[in-house]
Motif scaffolding. Structure first.
Motif, mmCIF file in Angstrom:
data_model
loop_
_atom_site.group_PDB
_atom_site.id
_atom_site.type_symbol
_atom_site.label_atom_id
_atom_site.label_comp_id
_atom_site.label_asym_id
_atom_site.label_seq_id
_atom_site.Cartn_x
_atom_site.Cartn_y
_atom_site.Cartn_z
ATOM 1 N N VAL A 17 0.850 -1.202 0.000
ATOM 2 C CA VAL A 17 0.000 0.000 0.000
ATOM 3 C C VAL A 17 0.884 1.251 0.000
ATOM 4 C CG1 VAL A 17 -1.963 -1.131 1.108
ATOM 5 C CG2 VAL A 17 -0.198 -0.081 2.540
ATOM 6 N N ILE A 20 -0.941 4.802 -1.291
ATOM 7 C CA ILE A 20 -2.067 5.404 -0.558
ATOM 8 C C ILE A 20 -1.750 5.612 0.916
ATOM 9 C CG2 ILE A 20 -3.777 4.483 -2.150
ATOM 10 C CD1 ILE A 20 -4.599 2.520 0.056
ATOM 11 N N ASP A 24 -3.249 9.459 -0.383
ATOM 12 C CA ASP A 24 -4.401 8.867 -1.042
ATOM 13 C C ASP A 24 -5.069 9.924 -1.905
ATOM 14 O OD1 ASP A 24 -6.682 7.590 -1.857
ATOM 15 O OD2 ASP A 24 -7.219 6.812 0.115
ATOM 16 N N ARG A 26 -7.498 9.570 -3.807
ATOM 17 C CA ARG A 26 -8.939 9.313 -3.851
ATOM 18 C C ARG A 26 -9.458 9.194 -5.276
ATOM 19 N NH1 ARG A 26 -9.956 7.889 1.334
ATOM 20 N NH2 ARG A 26 -12.122 7.792 0.635
ATOM 21 N N GLN A 30 -6.905 4.208 -6.272
ATOM 22 C CA GLN A 30 -6.878 4.264 -4.803
ATOM 23 C C GLN A 30 -8.163 3.680 -4.205
ATOM 24 O OE1 GLN A 30 -5.917 7.254 -6.642
ATOM 25 N NE2 GLN A 30 -3.911 6.262 -6.565
ATOM 26 N N ARG A 31 -9.286 3.902 -4.884
ATOM 27 C CA ARG A 31 -10.540 3.310 -4.404
ATOM 28 C C ARG A 31 -10.455 1.784 -4.432
ATOM 29 N NH1 ARG A 31 -15.117 5.520 -3.671
ATOM 30 N NH2 ARG A 31 -15.003 7.237 -5.173
ATOM 31 N N VAL A 33 -7.696 -0.065 -4.282
ATOM 32 C CA VAL A 33 -6.751 -0.524 -3.256
ATOM 33 C C VAL A 33 -7.406 -0.534 -1.886
ATOM 34 C CG1 VAL A 33 -4.555 -0.031 -2.106
ATOM 35 C CG2 VAL A 33 -4.739 0.224 -4.585
ATOM 36 N N ARG A 34 -8.087 0.562 -1.536
ATOM 37 C CA ARG A 34 -8.754 0.626 -0.232
ATOM 38 C C ARG A 34 -9.783 -0.484 -0.088
ATOM 39 N NH1 ARG A 34 -9.498 5.927 -1.596
ATOM 40 N NH2 ARG A 34 -11.744 5.630 -1.732
ATOM 41 N N TYR A 54 4.597 -1.280 3.200
ATOM 42 C CA TYR A 54 4.886 -0.148 2.326
ATOM 43 C C TYR A 54 6.397 0.026 2.226
ATOM 44 C CZ TYR A 54 6.398 2.800 6.220
ATOM 45 O OH TYR A 54 7.092 3.317 7.271
ATOM 46 N N ASP A 94 -1.076 -1.864 -4.754
ATOM 47 C CA ASP A 94 -0.968 -0.462 -5.108
ATOM 48 C C ASP A 94 -0.160 -0.328 -6.395
ATOM 49 O OD1 ASP A 94 -1.591 2.182 -4.626
ATOM 50 O OD2 ASP A 94 -0.753 2.189 -2.601
ATOM 51 N N SER A 96 2.604 1.029 -7.485
ATOM 52 C CA SER A 96 3.845 1.630 -6.995
ATOM 53 C C SER A 96 4.896 1.627 -8.099
ATOM 54 C CB SER A 96 4.347 0.848 -5.772
ATOM 55 O OG SER A 96 3.355 0.770 -4.782
#
Length: 389
Positions: A17, A20, A24, A26, A30-31, A33-34, A54, A94, A96
């Motif tokens: 993660v 984010i 984040d 948003r 990101q939605r 991943v969350r 992370y 994520d 990354s």
């Protein structure tokens, strides 16, 4: 030493993660991943313990808080270094892209120690359509895909269309044999409430929303960037407004890149605040209200990895007019309406026909959609399949 644990310990699923947990944005990824992280923490794959991890620019992987957003900066909560055991799995959930190449040495050591490395692939657009992205994004993505091609045991794509594109890229550009990396695909969830939604309404939001109800309202959701089709949509609505159509267009999404002229046109448009409304940085609470009141959702993107607003609209029972591209056909099946052509007149004609069809059809089959729990279940099954490959 990074190798740790014993065979009596449960296998760990380390979920990256890195983005984010620090910032984040948003937006769509990101939605995802969350939502998937929350579901996997609540119901881990059988036999696994889930841990969020992370990395930062100069530090390798450490344990993160259970959920992102618990600190404003990852440096504030530090975290112990991650120790791995044979049988663990690293899931690059994520995006990354700027970090994975920096820590490819650590991930390669984990791989030698028996850790399976699996990456979620959202799209290949910076590779396939570089003109839509800035040079830094293109550079990071090229490095990321090369690192993934060397490291990955498995890749989980967010649509069958992305899986097909990834397979082609790996074989034709990276020289990998078919099957060298275990490829899978899942579909994403549509229930907004299961994504740790943001709360808050801008001053006057309720009165503004009530004002929209005087006319039919069409909603576009997503970051404002070149591939999303906002310019064509605005030009098409201009045609309809000049013909006397009483119709609102609401664009809800944060400003992106390479759209300065479009943003200027939106703000200076003669219909701004009347038939045209641009809601920058909407909260999820505001999006929920917009989805509930809208008469339909327009998806004009020229390319997507999936298209979250399509299934979010479906979860609210709203009709969708989508550009006729393969991934939207995959997600919307034959139950969305589709348009072709990139000129304003063709979209204006499609909008007119769509609105007429929606008014004259009292019952229609809903577009199929998954909950985020169902999407996470698919992801877990793909992870388990990769460990068996």
């Amino acid at each position: 030493a990074e190798l740790g644990g014993t065979s009596s310990h449960p296998q760990r699923l380390f979920i990256d993660v890195s983005v984010i947990v620090r910032d984040d944005a948003r937006t769509g990824i990101q939605r995802v991943v969350r939502a998937l992280l929350m579901q996997l923490l609540m119901q881990p794959p059988e036999g696994f313990e889930v841990r969020a991890v992370y990395a930062s620019k100069y530090k390798g992987y450490r344990y993160a808080p259970s959920l992102p957003g618990m600190a404003s900066s990852a440096e504030e909560f530090g975290g112990e270094k991650v120790c791995v055991s044979d049988g663990d799995v690293f899931l690059g959930l994520d995006l990354s892209a700027h970090l994975i190449p920096r820590h490819s040495g650590q991930l390669a050591r984990w791989k030698r120690q028996g850790v399976k490395l699996v990456f979620v692939v959202y799209d290949l657009l910076p590779l396939l359509q570089p003109q839509w992205f800035n040079e830094r994004t293109q550079h990071n993505f090229r490095r990321w895909i090369r690192a993934m091609a060397m490291l990955a045991d498995g890749a989980i794509c967010i649509s069958e269309n992305v899986k097909f594109e990834l397979q082609e890229w790996l074989t034709q550009r990276c020289g990998l044999a078919t099957g060298a990396i275990s490829l899978h695909h899942i579909h994403l969830g549509g229930d907004l409430h299961a994504t740790a939604p943001t709360q808050g309404l801008q001053e006057g939001f309720g009165a503004w929303l009530e004002g929209l109800k005087r006319r039919p309202t069409i909603l576009m959701v997503g970051t404002v960037e070149p591939r999303k089709g906002h310019a064509q949509a605005l030009a098409a609505f201009d045609l309809l407004w000049r013909r006397g159509f009483e119709l609102n267009l609401v664009i809800a999404g944060k400003p992106g890149w390479k759209v300065d002229d479009l943003l200027s046109a939106l703000h200076a448009h003669p219909q701004s605040g009347d038939h045209l409304h641009f809601l920058e940085h909407p909260s999820d609470e505001e999006l929920d209200a917009l989805y509930r009141m809208t008469d339909g959702v327009l998806m004009a993107s020229e390319a997507e990895g999936f298209g979250l607003p399509l299934v979010e609209a479906a979860s609210y029972g709203k009709p969708v007019l989508a550009r006729d591209i393969p991934v939207f056909r995959e997600v919307g099946a034959d139950l969305a309406h589709y348009f072709s052509g990139r000129d304003p007149a063709s979209l204006a004609a499609a909008l007119t026909q769509w609105l007429s069809d929606c008014r004259n059809c009292e019952t229609r089959l809903p577009i199929p959609w998954l909950t985020w729990k169902e999407s996470a279940d698919q992801l877990a099954q793909c992870v388990l399949a990769t460990t068996r490959d």
